[in-house]
Enzyme design. Structure first.
Site, short mmCIF file in Angstrom:
data_model
loop_
_atom_site.label_atom_id
_atom_site.label_comp_id
_atom_site.label_asym_id
_atom_site.label_seq_id
_atom_site.Cartn_x
_atom_site.Cartn_y
_atom_site.Cartn_z
CB VAL A 127 3.74 1.39 -10.48
CG1 VAL A 127 3.43 1.83 -9.20
CG2 VAL A 127 4.96 2.70 -10.81
CE1 TYR A 183 -11.71 -9.57 -4.81
CE2 TYR A 183 -12.77 -11.57 -5.39
CZ TYR A 183 -11.71 -10.84 -5.50
OH TYR A 183 -10.40 -11.21 -5.84
CG ASP A 193 -6.22 2.06 4.14
OD1 ASP A 193 -6.83 1.46 2.94
OD2 ASP A 193 -6.19 1.85 5.24
CB VAL A 236 -2.80 -17.56 -5.95
CG1 VAL A 236 -1.50 -17.37 -5.60
CG2 VAL A 236 -3.13 -17.26 -7.39
CE LYS A 287 -10.19 -8.34 -7.75
NZ LYS A 287 -8.87 -7.91 -7.95
CG ASN A 324 -1.52 -7.36 -6.52
OD1 ASN A 324 -1.51 -8.56 -6.95
ND2 ASN A 324 -1.12 -6.89 -5.26
CB SER A 377 -2.67 -15.00 -1.02
OG SER A 377 -3.85 -14.76 -1.03
N1 NAP Z 1 -5.11 -15.02 -3.56
C1 NAP Z 1 -6.14 -15.53 -4.30
O1 NAP Z 1 -6.59 -16.67 -4.42
C2 NAP Z 1 -6.70 -14.71 -5.45
C3 NAP Z 1 -7.63 -14.87 -6.35
C4 NAP Z 1 -8.19 -14.11 -7.46
C5 NAP Z 1 -7.78 -12.97 -7.20
N2 NAP Z 1 -6.78 -12.44 -6.39
C6 NAP Z 1 -6.33 -10.93 -6.69
O2 NAP Z 1 -5.06 -11.01 -6.53
C7 NAP Z 1 -4.80 -9.73 -5.89
C8 NAP Z 1 -3.75 -9.78 -4.83
O3 NAP Z 1 -4.16 -10.86 -3.59
P1 NAP Z 1 -3.43 -11.70 -2.62
O4 NAP Z 1 -4.09 -12.86 -2.54
O5 NAP Z 1 -1.90 -11.56 -3.01
O6 NAP Z 1 -3.61 -10.62 -1.23
P2 NAP Z 1 -2.70 -10.50 -0.05
O7 NAP Z 1 -1.92 -11.78 0.07
O8 NAP Z 1 -3.93 -10.44 1.08
O9 NAP Z 1 -1.96 -9.07 -0.20
C9 NAP Z 1 -2.49 -8.05 -0.38
C10 NAP Z 1 -1.63 -6.84 -0.47
O10 NAP Z 1 -2.34 -5.56 -0.83
C11 NAP Z 1 -2.20 -4.91 0.42
N3 NAP Z 1 -3.45 -4.08 0.67
C12 NAP Z 1 -4.34 -4.70 1.12
N4 NAP Z 1 -5.41 -3.46 1.40
C13 NAP Z 1 -4.80 -2.43 1.20
C14 NAP Z 1 -5.34 -1.24 1.30
N5 NAP Z 1 -6.35 -0.86 1.61
N6 NAP Z 1 -4.43 -0.35 0.87
C15 NAP Z 1 -3.03 -0.41 0.51
N7 NAP Z 1 -2.76 -1.72 0.39
C16 NAP Z 1 -3.60 -2.82 0.85
C17 NAP Z 1 -1.54 -5.45 1.60
O11 NAP Z 1 -0.81 -4.75 2.39
P3 NAP Z 1 -0.43 -4.99 3.88
O12 NAP Z 1 0.51 -5.90 3.68
O13 NAP Z 1 -0.04 -3.59 4.52
O14 NAP Z 1 -1.85 -5.67 4.37
C18 NAP Z 1 -0.67 -6.65 0.73
O15 NAP Z 1 0.49 -6.11 0.31
C19 NAP Z 1 -6.08 -9.08 -5.52
O16 NAP Z 1 -6.41 -7.91 -6.27
C20 NAP Z 1 -7.20 -10.25 -5.31
O17 NAP Z 1 -8.19 -9.93 -5.63
C21 NAP Z 1 -6.30 -13.19 -5.35
#
Ligand code: NAP
Length: 328
Positions: A60, A209, A114, A242, A213, A142, A244
């Site tokens: 999941v 945030y 959501d 990362v 975390k 995630n 994104s």
């Molecule tokens: N990227 C980084 O640098 C970084 C650093 C530290 C930690 N993180 C952590 O890594 C995780 C993933 O981040 P990411 O960078 O991969 O993010 P991302 O590319 O923005 O992707 C977010 C995903 O979560 C979904 N989502 C967002 N809001 C939502 C909501 N309200 N309800 C249901 N689904 C939702 C999005 O769906 P939709 O496609 O529909 O929008 C998308 O599939 C997060 O927990 C973040 O805190 C990321």
């Protein structure tokens, strides 16, 4: 020089004790660093097959349609898990499910919700029914959101604050409560909670945030100890930058991997700590993050990083406001 020699002569015991403490402390840091290097570059983690890949088990994944979550879904499907994709947009979920089942020939289920909404009991009930008869071997918590831009706490929008807590904290707690009982029953399972550098080092101007975390970090450690004897592995996956949508970083570099490289490192270091060697049940899997994490801990000067992060966020906010003004 003479006075130093005299001091050493007169206080042989004290000097020997201090030399021993210094030697022991340098040796222990050196051994810890060697262990970080071995875990990051040489040793392989617990195999995914332990959690039922290629034997009908499902993974999941929340926040599964983009970035890191999408990569977890793809790589776990490639490893032989069926996948349950949970995210916001039905159309993106359907497209990804179609792509995964045709590429990897594994069963898929999708569930649109959501996590920012306050009242979600119907959605959780529906998800619970969807996973009722299946064997969930892996849960990747995630889904997460950060602030639109760095902001001082009192100035930040209230709906943003609520949404961050609902998604990052309540979303993770509630999904885990759905999946955990069956894992306990079968005495097997893997739960990966996606953490952040902002949960390790307090991040001014991203306070909600950062706090959410930090909550995940401590909660993951408590949960991991509670269930380790029941055969369940719980790990906080510590994440620095990362590429994104969330990070708004488009190009990969030594310090900022693609989601593909990051997730590959996370799935190949299960059960290890890498750079998070001083924090139980936590892994900083990506190699450059791992080494940075070790030195951040070894330096033991948190204020240095808090101040750095504050100054960085002041300048990021100024740039973001300028960009916003230009767009209007
Ligand atoms: N990227 C980084 O640098 C970084 C650093 C530290 C930690 N993180 C952590 O890594 C995780 C993933 O981040 P990411 O960078 O991969 O993010 P991302 O590319 O923005 O992707 C977010 C995903 O979560 C979904 N989502 C967002 N809001 C939502 C909501 N309200 N309800 C249901 N689904 C939702 C999005 O769906 P939709 O496609 O529909 O929008 C998308 O599939 C997060 O927990 C973040 O805190 C990321």
């Amino acid at each position: 020089m003479d006075s130093l020699l005299n001091f050493v002569q007169d206080h042989k015991l004290l000097v020997s004790a201090l030399a021993f403490v210094g030697f022991a402390s340098v040796t222990s840091q050196l051994l810890a660093f060697l262990s970080v290097l071995a875990q990051t570059f040489i040793l392989s983690g617990t195999k995914l097959s332990k959690f039922g890949s290629k034997r009908g088990a499902y993974a999941v994944v929340t926040g599964a349609t983009d970035g890191i979550g999408r990569e977890f879904a793809v790589q776990l499907a490639k490893a032989g898990f069926g996948v349950v994709l949970v995210s916001r947009s039905q159309a993106k979920l359907d497209a990804l499910a179609e792509e995964i089942s045709s590429k990897f020939n594994v069963p898929t289920k999708v569930h649109a919700m959501d996590f920012s909404e306050k009242e979600l009991s119907d959605k959780y009930k529906a998800l619970s029914q969807k996973i009722e008869g299946i064997d969930v071997g892996v849960l990747v918590n995630n889904v997460g959101r950060s602030h639109e831009m760095p902001v001082y706490f009192a100035d930040g929008p209230e709906d943003e604050m609520n949404s961050i807590v609902n998604i990052n904290v309540y979303g993770t707690l509630n999904i885990t409560r759905l999946v955990l009982p069956k894992m306990i029953e079968k005495k097997n399972g893997l739960i990966l909670n996606i953490g952040s550098f902002a949960g390790q080092v307090p991040s001014p101007m991203l306070a909600t945030y950062s706090g959410s975390k930090a909550f995940l970090a401590t909660w993951s450690q408590a949960l991991a100890e509670e269930y380790k004897k029941k055969g369940i592995v719980v790990q906080l996956v510590n994440t620095f930058f990362v590429v994104s949508n969330m990070s708004k970083i488009r190009r990969a570099s030594i310090t900022t991997p693609t989601p593909k490289a990051f997730v590959k490192s996370a799935l190949s270091h299960i059960g290890h700590s890498c750079g998070a060697i001083a924090r139980p049940f936590t892994v900083t899997p990506y190699w450059s993050h791992s080494i940075a994490d070790f030195f951040i801990g070894a330096l033991n000067m948190p204020m240095l990083f808090i101040t750095y992060s504050h100054n960085l966020h002041i300048s990021i906010r100024a740039r973001a406001l300028k960009k916003k003004a230009k767009q209007q």
